[in-house]
Design an enzyme around this catalytic site. Structure first.
Site, PDB file in Angstrom:
ATOM      1  N   SER A 244       0.794  -1.233   0.000  1.00 18.45           N
ATOM      2  CA  SER A 244       0.000   0.000   0.000  1.00 18.45           C
ATOM      3  C   SER A 244       0.824   1.281   0.000  1.00 18.45           C
ATOM      4  CB  SER A 244      -0.952   0.010   1.202  1.00 18.45           C
ATOM      5  OG  SER A 244      -0.241   0.059   2.423  1.00 18.45           O
ATOM      6  N   LYS A 289      -5.453   4.431   8.603  1.00 21.77           N
ATOM      7  CA  LYS A 289      -4.423   5.247   7.964  1.00 21.77           C
ATOM      8  C   LYS A 289      -4.834   6.720   7.924  1.00 21.77           C
ATOM      9  CE  LYS A 289      -2.839   1.343   5.200  1.00 21.77           C
ATOM     10  NZ  LYS A 289      -2.790   0.725   3.854  1.00 21.77           N
TER      11      LYS A 289
END
Length: 358
Positions: A244, A289
C-alpha cells in the site's frame, strides 16, 4: 503436669489454589488468540526516507506514507481494544493463506513491500523522463503451502524462470502457463536458487485451500525484477509490509526527480498500491491510515478510487466516513492513477515551477 501438644500447621491449600488460579488466569489472559487487533500506525515523512543522487530538493511540504499497526490479540488486548473507537479486530484466517503461520505472513508482506518499492521506482522514473533499466527475471516464490506438490521441492526465495522450457519472466506468465493443466500433469521447472540454476519436475495436484483445483501450491508468487535506475536511489524505511505504500513512494520520488515542489508546502498523506501502468489499487485499513495521517498534521489524504462492489465499503467511502466521524478536517482526494494525483497537486495549489526533468 502440663502436656504440650504439637502445634497445628495452618492449611495453606486455599492459598496455593488461589495462586494457581491466578497463574492460570494470567497465562490465559496473555495467550495469543487467532485474531489481529489493527490500530492506527505511523505517518512516515518520505522527505527523510527517500534519497536520490543529484536530486532536486525544492520541497517545502512533505509526502507521508501511512501504516497500520497489527498486534496479535490476547484477552487483555481485546479488553483494552473494546474501549478504543479507532481499532479493527480481524480473524487471522482473513489475512493468512491456508496453513500459513504468522511469521511467514509477515515475511511475505515484507517481500510484497520490496516489490512495491521497485514498481514505484519504475513508475516515478518513467513519469519524470529519467532513464531506468528493468529486467523481469521470473516468478519469485514467497512461500509454499504445506502438503502441496511444491512442498519440499521449492523454497521461499526461489525464482522460477521457465516451465517446460518456455520462459516465465513474470508471475503472471507462470500462472498462465499452469492455468490449463490437469491434475497429474508433470511440469518441468527451471529455477534459480541463490543464483544457481536448477531443474525440478513436479506433478500438479489439488492442495489444501485450492478448492480442488490442481496447481503447484505457491503462496502469492511475485515478479522478480532487477531495476537499474540511472541515478542512485536509497529508500530508508522502518520494517513495514504490504503493497500500500506504492502511490506515496511514487509521488515522493517524482518530487525528487523534477524541479519545483509538488507539495507546495502542504503535508500530503495517502495510501494505495501502484502497478507499472500507474494505476492505483485498493488497500486495507484505510480508516486507520486516515487517523494516522491526521495525527501527523496532514492536510490532504489520497485514497484509491476503487469501484463500488456489493457488500463491500469502498476505500473512498471509508476515508470520508472516518474524516467526518472524528472531525479530522482532511481533504480526501480519490485517485485512480498516479496522473490523477499529479493533476490534483498541480491544480489545487499554486502552479508548480516549469522546467525540464533531469
Amino acid at each position: 503436669m502440663l502436656s504440650l501438644g504439637r502445634a497445628r500447621r495452618p492449611d495453606v491449600r486455599p492459598v496455593l489454589r488461589l495462586i494457581l488460579a491466578l497463574a492460570v488466569g494470567g497465562a490465559a489472559a496473555l495467550w495469543p488468540l487467532p485474531y489481529f487487533i489493527l490500530l492506527p500506525g505511523s505517518a512516515i515523512p518520505l522527505d527523510e526516507a527517500v534519497h536520490v543522487e543529484d536530486a532536486y530538493h525544492d520541497e517545502v511540504g512533505t509526502f507521508y506514507l501511512t501504516t497500520v499497526r497489527a498486534d496479535r490479540a490476547t484477552l487483555i488486548r481485546l479488553a483494552a481494544a473494546a474501549f478504543r473507537p479507532a481499532r479493527e479486530i480481524v480473524r487471522m484466517d482473513d489475512l493468512l493463506f491456508p496453513h500459513e503461520d504468522v511469521d511467514h505472513y509477515f515475511s511475505r508482506q515484507q517481500a510484497v513491500m520490496e516489490a512495491a518499492e521497485k514498481e514505484a521506482l519504475i513508475v516515478a522514473f518513467r513519469k519524470a523522463g529519467v532513464p531506468i533499466a528493468v529486467e523481469n527475471r521470473g516468478a519469485l516464490v514467497t512461500g509454499v503451502v504445506p502438503g502441496s506438490p511444491a512442498d519440499g521441492v521449492l523454497n521461499a526465495g526461489d525464482v522460477i524462470t521457465a516451465v517446460d522450457g518456455v520462459p516465465t519472466p513474470t508471475a503472471e506468465d507462470l500462472l498462465g502457463r499452469l492455468a490449463s493443466r490437469d491434475a497429474g500433469t508433470p511440469v518441468r521447472l527451471r529455477i534459480l536458487r541463490e543464483g544457481r540454476p536448477l531443474e525440478r519436475t513436479v506433478r500438479l495436484a489439488p492442495f489444501p485451500g485450492s478448492r480442488g483445483r490442481p496447481g503447484l501450491g505457491l503462496i502469492q508468487p511475485l515478479t522478480a525484477r532487477e531495476v537499474r535506475p540511472s541515478l542512485a536511489v536509497t529508500i530508508d524505511l522502518e520494517p513495514i509490509g504490504g503493497p500500500s505504500a506504492g502511490l506515496m513512494l511514487t509521488l515522493a520520488l517524482i518530487n525528487r526527480l523534477v524541479p519545483g515542489d509538488l507539495t507546495h508546502g502542504h503535508r500530503i498523506a495517502g495510501t494505495g498500491t501502484i502497478d507499472l501502468d500507474g494505476r492505483v489499487g485498493r488497500v486495507g485499513g484505510v480508516s486507520l491510515k486516515v487517523l494516522a495521517a491526521a495525527a501527523a498534521g496532514a492536510d490532504v489524504f489520497f485514497v484509491p478510487d476503487d469501484p463500488p462492489e456489493a457488500g463491500r465499503t469502498s476505500n473512498v467511502e471509508e476515508a470520508r466516513r472516518t474524516n467526518e466521524r472524528f472531525r479530522l478536517g482532511l481533504t480526501i482526494v480519490p485517485v485512480r492513477t498516479v496522473d490523477d494525483a499529479l493533476q490534483y497537486l498541480r491544480t489545487a495549489f499554486a502552479p508548480a515551477q516549469a522546467g525540464p526533468a533531469r
